[in-house]
Structure formats: structure tokens, C-alpha cells
Write a protein that holds these residues in place. Structure first.
Motif, PDB file in Angstrom:
ATOM      1  N   ASN A 511       0.853  -1.195   0.000  1.00 10.46           N
ATOM      2  CA  ASN A 511       0.000   0.000   0.000  1.00 10.46           C
ATOM      3  C   ASN A 511       0.887   1.242   0.000  1.00 10.46           C
ATOM      4  O   ASN A 511       2.048   1.203   0.429  1.00 10.46           O
ATOM      5  CB  ASN A 511      -0.927  -0.008   1.217  1.00 10.46           C
ATOM      6  CG  ASN A 511      -0.158  -0.067   2.528  1.00 10.46           C
ATOM      7  OD1 ASN A 511       0.383   0.935   2.979  1.00 10.46           O
ATOM      8  ND2 ASN A 511      -0.110  -1.258   3.158  1.00 10.46           N
ATOM      9  N   PRO A 512       0.359   2.382  -0.480  1.00  9.80           N
ATOM     10  CA  PRO A 512       1.177   3.609  -0.599  1.00  9.80           C
ATOM     11  C   PRO A 512       1.804   4.054   0.719  1.00  9.80           C
ATOM     12  O   PRO A 512       2.951   4.493   0.747  1.00  9.80           O
ATOM     13  CB  PRO A 512       0.175   4.640  -1.114  1.00  9.80           C
ATOM     14  CG  PRO A 512      -0.870   3.844  -1.809  1.00  9.80           C
ATOM     15  CD  PRO A 512      -0.997   2.566  -1.040  1.00  9.80           C
ATOM     16  N   LYS A 513       1.068   3.925   1.831  1.00 13.03           N
ATOM     17  CA  LYS A 513       1.612   4.371   3.105  1.00 13.03           C
ATOM     18  C   LYS A 513       2.797   3.504   3.533  1.00 13.03           C
ATOM     19  O   LYS A 513       3.826   4.012   3.986  1.00 13.03           O
ATOM     20  CB  LYS A 513       0.518   4.328   4.169  1.00 13.03           C
ATOM     21  CG  LYS A 513       0.979   4.870   5.510  1.00 13.03           C
ATOM     22  CD  LYS A 513      -0.134   4.835   6.540  1.00 13.03           C
ATOM     23  CE  LYS A 513       0.356   5.352   7.886  1.00 13.03           C
ATOM     24  NZ  LYS A 513      -0.698   5.287   8.917  1.00 13.03           N
ATOM     25  N   GLY A 514       2.636   2.190   3.392  1.00 10.78           N
ATOM     26  CA  GLY A 514       3.740   1.291   3.737  1.00 10.78           C
ATOM     27  C   GLY A 514       4.944   1.501   2.834  1.00 10.78           C
ATOM     28  O   GLY A 514       6.096   1.394   3.271  1.00 10.78           O
ATOM     29  N   LEU A 515       4.674   1.820   1.556  1.00  9.09           N
ATOM     30  CA  LEU A 515       5.762   2.087   0.613  1.00  9.09           C
ATOM     31  C   LEU A 515       6.554   3.328   1.027  1.00  9.09           C
ATOM     32  O   LEU A 515       7.789   3.352   0.977  1.00  9.09           O
ATOM     33  CB  LEU A 515       5.189   2.270  -0.793  1.00  9.09           C
ATOM     34  CG  LEU A 515       6.193   2.264  -1.957  1.00  9.09           C
ATOM     35  CD1 LEU A 515       6.900   0.930  -2.045  1.00  9.09           C
ATOM     36  CD2 LEU A 515       5.480   2.583  -3.261  1.00  9.09           C
ATOM     37  N   GLN A 516       5.823   4.375   1.458  1.00  7.34           N
ATOM     38  CA  GLN A 516       6.479   5.597   1.932  1.00  7.34           C
ATOM     39  C   GLN A 516       7.333   5.324   3.173  1.00  7.34           C
ATOM     40  O   GLN A 516       8.438   5.841   3.313  1.00  7.34           O
ATOM     41  CB  GLN A 516       5.421   6.662   2.253  1.00  7.34           C
ATOM     42  CG  GLN A 516       4.710   7.237   1.039  1.00  7.34           C
ATOM     43  CD  GLN A 516       5.606   8.174   0.235  1.00  7.34           C
ATOM     44  OE1 GLN A 516       6.575   8.698   0.743  1.00  7.34           O
ATOM     45  NE2 GLN A 516       5.276   8.331  -1.034  1.00  7.34           N
TER      46      GLN A 516
END
Length: 722
Positions: A511-516
């Protein structure tokens, strides 16, 4: 009949030993025999007679068929001749009487230690005339010249020990450095000659120089220190086994057997005692069998007994035909009588030069004699300081005091220090100086071939370039492995890894948050392994500057061999902690679980470490000052971190070029590519491409920064001719 047979057998043993030695220097042997006969005491004569009687009994045994004693003596002579440490014939049949003064502090009582002797070497006659030396002291607005030495004249021959005495600040160490060619500045006036010729690069391997500060590697043992020095210094005509045997022989001769497997030690590492450290330093220099040996205050910080043993050892070295020059601060009366010649300095001026045994008579002649029983060295230092307490005042100085000269008189009615020194300088100039200068004009008793060797400009390396590299690589690895694998450093890396693993515990990049979040972890890894090696490498050359200057001054190795060995010996050690770090962080944080990405991540971090080390080496070698180097490194690393592409997404064009010089930026891009090239083409505005440009940039930094560091060391003149 028995006496004749005894004499014949004794001569036979001497002839065998001379043949085993393969010849020798006539100058050295003449000096030795002359000094031995001069210093023989009645006690020694009595013991020698007793030993002659004992030899007579041995001769009777030989005549009856028992030849064991002769065989053992011959084998002893052969073994010492093979290693280069030869016992003269009279030492085997007529050894020195055993006394407590001859026992080194770590030799067991009752064991016999042979007198230190070495094979003959090139005799060096050192002369210096009217040596003047000045330094420029720079202030905030102006600079001024300060006289350090004012027309110093003297000489010392093979077989003699010259002592340089004087109070602190009198110029002893400056004179010693000038005579040993251990200063980058030259004399302002006068001349210094070796066998009537000026200094040449050939002499670098013929001169031993023991500094006042013990410059040794703390984590190497005594045996390792001397073995590495032997392998680097001794001529390449000897095999490795012969060089290592020479080191063992020096350990025995200096009485270091008990502590040979003990680390040298330092400020934070417990090691050998002060006397043992000093003997290791001397052993480092006498390994090469130097013709000329300089020592800067070898007895400082030692008790009187240990100091006497060291001076006695220098006396023995000189008797073997060497020239010894040493500074001494305040020796005991027993030490003072061990010196052959003496130079007394006072504020850079020459107050006395001549035989040490005649110094007291000279000062008595000019009206200065002790009024109470006094150590001769203490008396001379009082005079050099202008202190006339308990010393008779010459009539010339009394007249100045009686005339009421306020500048010449002190509160106790004694002449002032300046007036005393002026009188001593004038007395020496009028009574002794011209006679000594005329003696220097007499040519030395050497043939043209021996003289011509001194002017040779060819350097003599003890090992080939490849051998130097491997020896220095091994020495550097052994020295620094203790620092790399210290509990402090391991705890630092492991604790950081565990904290990171807990903060990013099993993060999800789907997910985008985990990627960040994972991108932030990768950026921290790039910053941590860029910051950490820089500040470790900064200390490399400034901390080893003294050792590098000392070893390069004696032509132990080429600078290129040292630099390459120094920068590569850390690489195996550098790989261990990053692997340990990533093993913890990688799996705790839940990064891409696949063998390929894991090993590529390790390779990327390792490339970043080597590039960052190059920057640290370049800064340290260029500035050679830890405070300035640390300040510059802090600013540089901070700039690289801020320009790394994580904090600022849109960097202004006029400053955006900095990111391409940042190893943090290139490492961060490579880590993003390894982890997310299969997920997204860009992260946080950073485009994921092939990665070839980043790898090429890091490799260029690895070699570019190191080339800059090498050129900085090459440009810096550590010693003349280095």
C-alpha cells in the motif's frame, strides 16, 4: 707447556670465529679493542685471571680427547654469525663478568646475557661546524625570527657516544633533528657532513632515529612489531626466515623475551612497561645495524636503574663500531660517566664541547667549580641556566657585581643568569672553539671508496613493492581488527539495527503508506552507512602521521605501497558489520524476501561505505588536522544528506547539481531500484532507472577520492627526500 697449549687453543678458537664471520671492519674492531683495554678494571682483571685458569683446565681436557667445549663454542659462533649478531673471539673465551647492573628488568636472575654486538658496518664520522638555525614565529599581524641554535660546532666518531645536554628550550632536540636530517627545514648557516660529505638519500637506511615519543602500534605485540620492521627494513638479500630470526635475536639481546607476546599498549590499552617500550623503539632502529644512531631523551620517564641499563646498552652498541648521538635531560652521575663526548647548550649557544670526563676540569679552569659535593650533570645544568648557587663565582663576574651594576647583580649578590651565560659563551669562544674547529679540518681516516658510498643517491629498499604491500596489509589488518570488532562498535551497530527493525516491524509495501515508510527506512540506511565510515576514515592519516613520517624517513617502504595496503586492509573488516546490520534490519522490517534483492542490497551498501571512506580519507589527508577535518566532514555529509532527494522534492536548479556528488543520493536510488522496480517506476519524485549511472558514479567516487588522498600525502613533505 700448559700455558703454550692454552694460548694456542685460544688463538685457534679466535681464528675459527673470524673465518665464520667472513671478515670484519678494521675500524670497528680497532675501536672495540682500544675501548675494552681502556675500561678494564682491576676487578675484571682478577676475574679474567680466574677464567684463564678455568680455560687451562678445559685445555687439559681437550688434550685428553674431550672436545665438547670447543664444539659448543664453535657452534655458538656460527649461529650468531649466521644471524648477523657476532660474538668477538675474546668474548667467547673471556666473557664480561656478571653483575647486577647488566641484568635487564625482565631477565631471570642467574641467566647470562651476552654483550650486544653486531656485524661491522659502514663507519660514519659526523662533523658539524657553526650550525645556525632560526624559525619564523608568525603572529596575528607580524612575524619574527627566533634563534634556536647559534653557531654550534662538534664531531663524533665511530665507537663514541655523544651526549647533548642542556635545560629545556636550549635547542637539544632541534640540533638532533638537524644532524639526523629529520626536519623539513635546513640550517641557516654552517655545515653538517657525514664522512666529510653532505647528506644523501643513501644514508636514510644507514641512520637510526629513536624519537622521544614512542611511536608504536598499540595492538601489536613486541614480537610482531619487531618482525614486521625486520621484514621491511632488512635488505632483500636475506630470506624471510633470516629476517624473522634477526628480530628474535634482537628480542634476546634487549632482554624482551618475557614480554615478546605482550601487546605494546597505549592510552586505552594496557601493555608493556615504559622501559620495555623504549627498548622496543631502540630495537626497531638497531635491526638494520645502523652506522649512526640518534636518540631523543631515551631515559625520560624511567627510573635510574632502567635508565642506566639503556645507556649501558647504547655504550655497548657504540663499542661495536657505531656512532651514537643522544640528548639527555638530567642524568645521574653514573649515567654521565658513560658518555664519551659532551655538548652543553644554553639558550641555543654552545657552552662546552669536548670529552665528558674533562668537562669539570674545564669549568674549574674558567673559575666555576662546585662548592659542595654535586652530581656533575646537575652542576652543568645549573651553569647552563645561569644559577650560581653553591658554585664559585669567577673573578671577572665578581668585579661586575662589586661595581654595582644593577643589571648584572641579583638580590642575593650573585650575577644574573644572562651575565653568567654571556661569560660562559665568551670563555668557550676564546679558549676552546678555535682549537676544536681546527680539529674538524683534519680529514677522516677512510679511503675514497668508503667515502664515495655516502654520496650515493640510490635508495635501498628492504623488500619489493609487492612484498611491502602484503607486509603492510597484514600489519594493518592485525592492528585494526581490535578496533573494528570492539564491543562498543558492535553494540552501536546492533542496537541501531534492532531499533530500526522494531520501528519498521514487518512493514507492508503493497500500500502507498507502507511504501512511503519503507522508502524512509532505505534513506536512513543510505545516510547511516554514508555518515559512519566518513568519520571513521577521517582519523586514519592524521593519527598515523607520526608513524608514517618516522617509517618513510628511514625508507621502510614506498608511499604507494603503504597507501594501497592501508586503504584495502580495512575492506574485509568493513563488510562484516554491514552484513550483520542488514541481517537484522532486512528481515525484521519485512523488505523484499528474495536472495537476489538481499545480496544486491548488501552490495549497494558496501559500495556506499567504500565511497564514503574515500571522502573521509581525502579530507583527513588534505587537512591533517582532526578538528578542521571533522568540521569540514560534518558540513559535507550534512549537505549530501539534504541533497539526497528525500527531504526536498524540488531542489532549486542552481544547487541541484550537489545531489550528483552525493553518495547518499546514488545509494538511495539503487536501494529503491532493488526493492521496488517491480512495483512502481518512481517513488517520491525519484525515477527508478537502470542503475548503471548510479553504480558508475559510486565507483568514480571510490577511486577519485582515494586518488585525491594519495596526491595530498605525496604533496606533503613528511621528511626531506621522502
Amino acid at each position: 707447556m700448559d700455558n703454550a697449549l692454552s694460548s694456542g687453543i685460544s688463538r685457534g678458537k679466535s681464528d675459527e670465529l673470524v673465518e665464520a664471520e667472513g671478515g670484519g671492519s678494521s675500524t670497528g674492531s680497532t675501536t672495540l679493542s682500544r675501548k675494552s683495554s681502556r675500561r678494564m678494571s682491576p676487578k675484571n682483571t682478577h676475574i679474567r685471571k680466574a677464567r684463564s685458569a678455568q680455560l687451562k683446565v678445559e685445555v687439559d681436557e681437550v688434550s685428553s680427547g674431550v672436545a665438547l667445549s670447543r664444539a659448543s663454542s664453535a657452534s655458538l659462533g656460527l649461529s650468531f654469525s649466521f644471524t648477523g649478531f657476532t660474538l668477538p673471539p675474546d668474548e667467547i673465551s673471556d666473557t664480561k663478568p656478571f653483575s647486577d647492573d647488566d641484568i635487564p628488568e625482565d631477565i631471570e636472575p642467574g641467566t647470562h646475557k651476552p654483550k650486544f654486538q653486531t656485524e661491522p658496518t659502514l663507519p660514519l664520522y659526523l662533523k658539524f661546524k657553526d650550525v645556525t638555525y632560526k624559525v619564523v614565529i608568525k603572529g596575528l599581524t607580524t612575524s619574527q625570527e627566533k634563534d634556536i641554535l647559534k653557531g654550534i660546532t662538534g664531531s663524533v666518531n665511530p665507537g663514541e657516544v655523544l651526549a647533548l645536554m642542556g635545560p629545556s628550550g636550549s635547542g637539544k632536540t632541534s640540533l638532533l633533528n638537524l644532524l639526523g636530517a629529520r626536519t623539513s627545514q635546513s640550517i641557516n648557516d654552517g655545515s653538517i657532513t657525514y664522512n666529510d660529505l653532505p647528506y644523501s638519500k643513501f644514508l636514510k637506511s644507514r641512520i637510526g632515529f629513536v624519537t622521544q615519543d614512542d611511536v608504536l602500534f598499540a595492538h601489536l605485540t613486541v614480537k610482531e612489531t619487531l618482525t614486521y620492521a625486520a621484514r621491511l627494513k632488512l635488505p632483500n638479500t636475506l630470506t624471510r626466515e633470516q629476517k624473522e630470526q634477526r628480530a628474535l635475536d634482537v628480542i634476546v639481546e634487549l632482554g624482551l623475551e618475557r614480554c615478546q607476546d605482550t601487546m605494546i599498549g597505549g592510552s586505552f590499552v594496557r601493555g608493556v612497561s615504559g622501559g620495555e617500550r623504549k627498548r622496543v623503539c631502540i630495537g626497531n632502529e638497531i635491526l638494520i645495524n645502523p652506522s649512526l644512531l640518534f636518540l631523543d631523551e631515551p631515559t625520560s620517564g624511567l627510573d635510574s636503574t632502567t635508565a642506566l641499563r639503556i645507556v649501558q646498552m647504547l655504550h655497548d652498541i657504540a663499542e661495536a663500531g657505531k656512532t651514537v648521538v643522544t640528548t639527555i635531560h638530567q642524568p645521574s652521575s653514573r649515567l654521565f660517566h658513560k658518555f664519551d663526548k659532551l655538548i652543553l647548550l644554553g639558550k641555543g649557544s654552545l657552552l662546552y664541547f669536548g670529552k665528558a670526563s674533562e668537562a669539570m676540569d674545564y669549568f674549574k679552569l674558567i673559575g666555576c667549580s662546585p662548592l659542595i659535593s654535586m652530581n656533575p650533570a646537575e652542576f652543568l645544568l645549573d651553569l647552563a641556566n645561569g644559577n650560581m648557587n653553591d658554585i664559585s663565582v669567577p673573578s671577572e663576574l665578581k668585579d661586575k657585581v662589586h661595581m654595582g651594576n644593577s643589571e648584572a647583580e641579583t638580590c642575593n649578590g650573585k650575577p644574573s643568569a644572562a651575565v653568567v651565560q654571556e661569560y660562559l659563551v665568551e670563555a668557550y669562544e676564546t679558549r676552546v672553539a678555535e682549537t676544536e674547529k681546527k680539529k674538524l679540518m683534519v680529514p677522516i681516516p677512510l679511503d675514497k671508496d668508503l667515502k664515495s658510498k655516502v654520496c650515493s643517491q640510490k635508495r635501498q629498499w628492504g623488500a619489493s613493492w609487492l612484498e611491502q604491500f602484503f607486509i603492510l596489509f597484514s600489519r594493518g589488518f592485525k592492528e585494526r581488527r581490535h578496533d573494528y570488532f570492539s564491543w562498543l562498535r558492535i553494540t552501536q551497530v546492533l542496537s541501531t539495527a534492532i531499533i530500526l527493525g522494531l520501528l519498521w516491524w514487518q512493514s507492508d509495501s503493497s500500500n502507498p503508506k507502507g511504501l512511503q515508510d519503507q522508502a524512509g527506512l532505505l534513506f536512513f540506511i543510505a545516510v547511516f552507512w554514508g555518515f559512519f565510515p566518513v568519520f571513521t576514515a577521517i582519523f586514519t592519516f592524521p593519527q598515523e602521521r607520526a608513524m608514517l613520517a618516522k617509517e618513510r624517513a628511514s625508507d621502510m617502504y614506498r608511499l604507494s605501497a603503504y597507501f594501497l595496503a592501508r586503504t584495502t586492509s580495512d575492506l574485509p573488516l568493513d563488510l562484516v558489520l554491514p552484513v550483520l546490520f542488514l541481517l537484522v534490519v532486512y528481515f525484521m522490517a519485512g523488505l523484499r524476501l528474495s536472495p537476489g534483492p538481499f545480496f544486491l542490497s548488501i552490495l549497494t551498501v558496501f559500495l556506499c561505505i567504500v565511497a564514503a571512506q574515500g571522502l573521509g580519507l581525502a579530507i583527513g589527508a588534505t587537512l591533517m588536522d582532526l578538528k578542521r577535518a571533522t568540521t569540514l566532514a560534518s558540513v559535507t555529509v550534512m549537505t549530501f544528506m539534504l541533497a539526497g532527494g528525500f527531504f526536498v522534492k524540488k531542489v532549486p536548479i542552481f544547487i541541484s547539481w550537489i545531489r550528483y556528488l552525493s553518495f547518499n543520493y546514488h545509494t538511495y536510488k539503487l536501494l529503491l531500484k532493488v526493492q521496488y522496480e517491480h512495483i512502481t517506476p518512481s517513488i517520491n519524485g525519484i525515477r527508478i532507472d537502470s542503475g548503471f549511472n548510479e553504480v558508475a558514479a559510486l565507483i568514480a567516487m571510490v577511486f577519485g577520492y582515494r586518488l585525491l588522498a594519495y596526491l595530498s600525502l605525496r604533496r606533503m613533505k613528511l621528511q626531506p627526500g621522502a
